[in-house]
Design a protein around this motif. Structure first.
Motif, PDB file in Angstrom:
ATOM      1  N   ASP A   1     -12.507  -3.129   0.849  1.00 62.89           N
ATOM      2  CA  ASP A   1     -11.181  -3.639   1.246  1.00 62.89           C
ATOM      3  C   ASP A   1     -10.915  -3.534   2.742  1.00 62.89           C
ATOM      4  O   ASP A   1      -9.971  -4.157   3.240  1.00 62.89           O
ATOM      5  CB  ASP A   1     -10.087  -2.887   0.482  1.00 62.89           C
ATOM      6  CG  ASP A   1     -10.239  -1.388   0.637  1.00 62.89           C
ATOM      7  OD1 ASP A   1     -11.150  -0.830  -0.004  1.00 62.89           O
ATOM      8  OD2 ASP A   1      -9.494  -0.800   1.425  1.00 62.89           O
ATOM      9  N   MET A   2     -11.731  -2.730   3.470  1.00 65.90           N
ATOM     10  CA  MET A   2     -11.601  -2.543   4.917  1.00 65.90           C
ATOM     11  C   MET A   2     -10.279  -1.835   5.267  1.00 65.90           C
ATOM     12  O   MET A   2      -9.324  -2.026   4.549  1.00 65.90           O
ATOM     13  CB  MET A   2     -11.707  -3.882   5.664  1.00 65.90           C
ATOM     14  CG  MET A   2     -12.981  -4.649   5.347  1.00 65.90           C
ATOM     15  SD  MET A   2     -13.012  -6.284   6.121  1.00 65.90           S
ATOM     16  CE  MET A   2     -13.710  -5.866   7.718  1.00 65.90           C
ATOM     17  N   PRO A   3     -10.155  -1.089   6.362  1.00 66.30           N
ATOM     18  CA  PRO A   3     -11.175  -0.912   7.396  1.00 66.30           C
ATOM     19  C   PRO A   3     -12.384  -0.080   6.923  1.00 66.30           C
ATOM     20  O   PRO A   3     -12.261   0.742   6.028  1.00 66.30           O
ATOM     21  CB  PRO A   3     -10.424  -0.179   8.517  1.00 66.30           C
ATOM     22  CG  PRO A   3      -9.156   0.337   7.942  1.00 66.30           C
ATOM     23  CD  PRO A   3      -8.887  -0.405   6.688  1.00 66.30           C
TER      24      PRO A   3
ATOM     25  N   LEU B   1       0.842  -1.207   0.000  1.00 62.31           N
ATOM     26  CA  LEU B   1       0.000   0.000   0.000  1.00 62.31           C
ATOM     27  C   LEU B   1       0.868   1.244   0.000  1.00 62.31           C
ATOM     28  O   LEU B   1       1.771   1.386   0.826  1.00 62.31           O
ATOM     29  CB  LEU B   1      -0.963   0.060   1.209  1.00 62.31           C
ATOM     30  CG  LEU B   1      -1.924   1.256   1.272  1.00 62.31           C
ATOM     31  CD1 LEU B   1      -3.277   0.868   1.849  1.00 62.31           C
ATOM     32  CD2 LEU B   1      -1.336   2.403   2.069  1.00 62.31           C
TER      33      LEU B   1
ATOM     34  N   ASP C   1     -14.559   2.165  -0.685  1.00 64.62           N
ATOM     35  CA  ASP C   1     -13.444   2.244   0.261  1.00 64.62           C
ATOM     36  C   ASP C   1     -13.642   3.530   1.066  1.00 64.62           C
ATOM     37  O   ASP C   1     -14.466   4.389   0.711  1.00 64.62           O
ATOM     38  CB  ASP C   1     -12.114   2.271  -0.533  1.00 64.62           C
ATOM     39  CG  ASP C   1     -10.882   2.290   0.363  1.00 64.62           C
ATOM     40  OD1 ASP C   1     -10.975   1.898   1.541  1.00 64.62           O
ATOM     41  OD2 ASP C   1      -9.807   2.701  -0.128  1.00 64.62           O
TER      42      ASP C   1
ATOM     43  N   ASN D   1      -8.951   6.777  -5.049  1.00 63.88           N
ATOM     44  CA  ASN D   1      -7.739   6.621  -4.230  1.00 63.88           C
ATOM     45  C   ASN D   1      -6.873   5.441  -4.714  1.00 63.88           C
ATOM     46  O   ASN D   1      -7.031   4.948  -5.838  1.00 63.88           O
ATOM     47  CB  ASN D   1      -8.148   6.450  -2.757  1.00 63.88           C
ATOM     48  CG  ASN D   1      -8.986   5.201  -2.522  1.00 63.88           C
ATOM     49  OD1 ASN D   1      -9.054   4.325  -3.389  1.00 63.88           O
ATOM     50  ND2 ASN D   1      -9.602   5.111  -1.374  1.00 63.88           N
ATOM     51  N   ASN D   2      -5.959   5.012  -3.859  1.00 66.02           N
ATOM     52  CA  ASN D   2      -5.040   3.916  -4.187  1.00 66.02           C
ATOM     53  C   ASN D   2      -5.761   2.625  -4.606  1.00 66.02           C
ATOM     54  O   ASN D   2      -5.378   1.985  -5.592  1.00 66.02           O
ATOM     55  CB  ASN D   2      -4.101   3.651  -2.997  1.00 66.02           C
ATOM     56  CG  ASN D   2      -4.793   3.667  -1.626  1.00 66.02           C
ATOM     57  OD1 ASN D   2      -6.018   3.699  -1.546  1.00 66.02           O
ATOM     58  ND2 ASN D   2      -3.991   3.655  -0.568  1.00 66.02           N
TER      59      ASN D   2
ATOM     60  N   SER E   1      -8.292   8.290   3.401  1.00 64.24           N
ATOM     61  CA  SER E   1      -7.240   7.279   3.495  1.00 64.24           C
ATOM     62  C   SER E   1      -6.205   7.672   4.541  1.00 64.24           C
ATOM     63  O   SER E   1      -6.128   8.825   4.958  1.00 64.24           O
ATOM     64  CB  SER E   1      -6.560   7.115   2.126  1.00 64.24           C
ATOM     65  OG  SER E   1      -7.424   6.447   1.237  1.00 64.24           O
TER      66      SER E   1
ATOM     67  N   HIS F   1      -2.604  -0.148  -4.332  1.00 58.82           N
ATOM     68  CA  HIS F   1      -2.683  -1.243  -3.357  1.00 58.82           C
ATOM     69  C   HIS F   1      -2.834  -2.564  -4.136  1.00 58.82           C
ATOM     70  O   HIS F   1      -3.879  -3.211  -4.088  1.00 58.82           O
ATOM     71  CB  HIS F   1      -3.878  -0.986  -2.429  1.00 58.82           C
ATOM     72  CG  HIS F   1      -3.847  -1.781  -1.168  1.00 58.82           C
ATOM     73  ND1 HIS F   1      -2.796  -2.600  -0.820  1.00 58.82           N
ATOM     74  CD2 HIS F   1      -4.759  -1.889  -0.152  1.00 58.82           C
ATOM     75  CE1 HIS F   1      -3.062  -3.166   0.349  1.00 58.82           C
ATOM     76  NE2 HIS F   1      -4.238  -2.753   0.765  1.00 58.82           N
TER      77      HIS F   1
END
Ligand code: NVA
Length: 315
Positions: free
Chosen positions: A272-274, A126, A232, A161-162, A236, A131
């Motif tokens: 993907d959590m959290p 990550l 997600d 995001n990623n 982040s 990721h």
């Protein structure tokens, strides 16, 4: 003298061809049903983490152990990548001790520098841009539940995001369409045009003619005919100071059963959590009958074992 094979890294999911990704997914599924191989016997792997981690750190540590190898965890207070030591020096020094470096970093640029100077494979656990290990586990999960990735449509709702970027670079190359819905008027949450273009190039290379890569604004429009709805966090790691403004900007982007009902019947819900319940998802969404989020988390173990085997044992 025979030329040494060049080491391979996994910094971006686009570092692997579609054929390599397929092979890793296949191996992950084989290793899940038969975890007996130990291609990392006698090998050591550094787990260099600048940010917190539950799934990535635990699944790499356990996976390395199951493959017969030894994992060494190095937290932020030990290394101080880019502050206490240059990433280039960390890469050169660790390469003399270990056979692979798994790194979770704030800055993708630091990771690229680490990889450029390391003579052993470096795996992105990550960064702020990507990721890829998560997406490998997601692909295993999609195959398990849908049989195949090709021909599906994944719709990502939220921040570009990623995780969104790795999905965008990974799924279309395997024949799945990708749509992202972000609050476009703020621009800063959009996926960059270079990533969207690279995803489209990968579609062309693989000669798929009905795979679309689309960025739009409206979550309901995005999930139309979707086979997978993915979200997600809106904030982040590293963006905590922006949490309150982001909550305002992402109003209307919460995934809930009503939005799921607008996707195809039997569509998967993925995360993907959290999870931040009450923000990107409504309370209870991970227990929704269409949710496969816990399978995604568990498949991290098998996907990462297959990545390690591929990079370290050339299988
Ligand atoms: N986008 C999230 C993913 C966490 C696994 C983050 O970077 O914090």
């Amino acid at each position: 003298m025979a030329k040494m094979a060049e080491k391979r890294d996994l910094i971006s999911i686009a570092d692997f061809t579609a054929a390599e990704i397929r092979r890793i997914i296949q191996r992950a599924r084989e290793m899940k049903s038969d975890p007996s191989s130990n291609p990392l016997a006698g090998k050591s792997v550094a787990l260099l983490f600048e940010k917190p981690s539950l799934r990535t750190r635990t699944s790499f540590d356990v996976g390395i152990h199951q493959l017969g190898g030894h994992a060494i965890y190095l937290g932020p207070e030990e290394v101080g990548l880019g502050n206490r030591e240059l990433a280039s020096d960390v890469g050169r020094v660790l390469s003399g001790y270990v056979d692979c470096i798994v790194a979770r970093v704030y800055s993708h640029h630091q990771l690229q520098e680490l990889a450029a100077y390391a003579s052993v494979p470096v795996i992105n656990a990550l960064s702020d841009r990507e990721h890829p290990c998560q997406i490998m586990a997601d692909l295993v999960t999609i195959q398990e539940h849908k049989g195949s990735v090709e021909g599906l449509k994944l719709s990502f709702i939220g921040d570009g995001n990623n995780v969104a970027r790795s999905l965008c670079l990974g799924l279309p190359a395997l024949g799945a369409s990708f749509t992202i819905a972000t609050p476009r008027k703020y621009e800063r949450y959009d996926l960059d045009e270079e990533s969207l273009d690279l995803a489209r190039q990968r579609v062309d290379q693989e000669k798929f003619d009905s795979v679309a890569v689309v960025a739009l604004e409206d979550p309901e429009e995005a999930v139309h005919q979707a086979d997978i709805v993915y979200t997600d966090t809106w904030t982040s790691m590293g963006q905590e100071a922006e949490a309150e403004i982001r909550k305002k900007h992402f109003q209307g982007y919460t995934v809930n059963p009503e939005l799921m009902a607008k996707a195809n019947p039997g569509a998967l819900f993925m995360h993907d959590m959290p999870v931040h319940y009450g923000e990107e998802v409504e309370e209870g969404m991970l227990d929704h009958p269409q949710s496969v989020a816990y399978d995604q988390a568990h498949n991290r173990l098998h996907a990462q074992k297959a990545i390690l085997e591929f990079l370290l044992a050339g299988r």
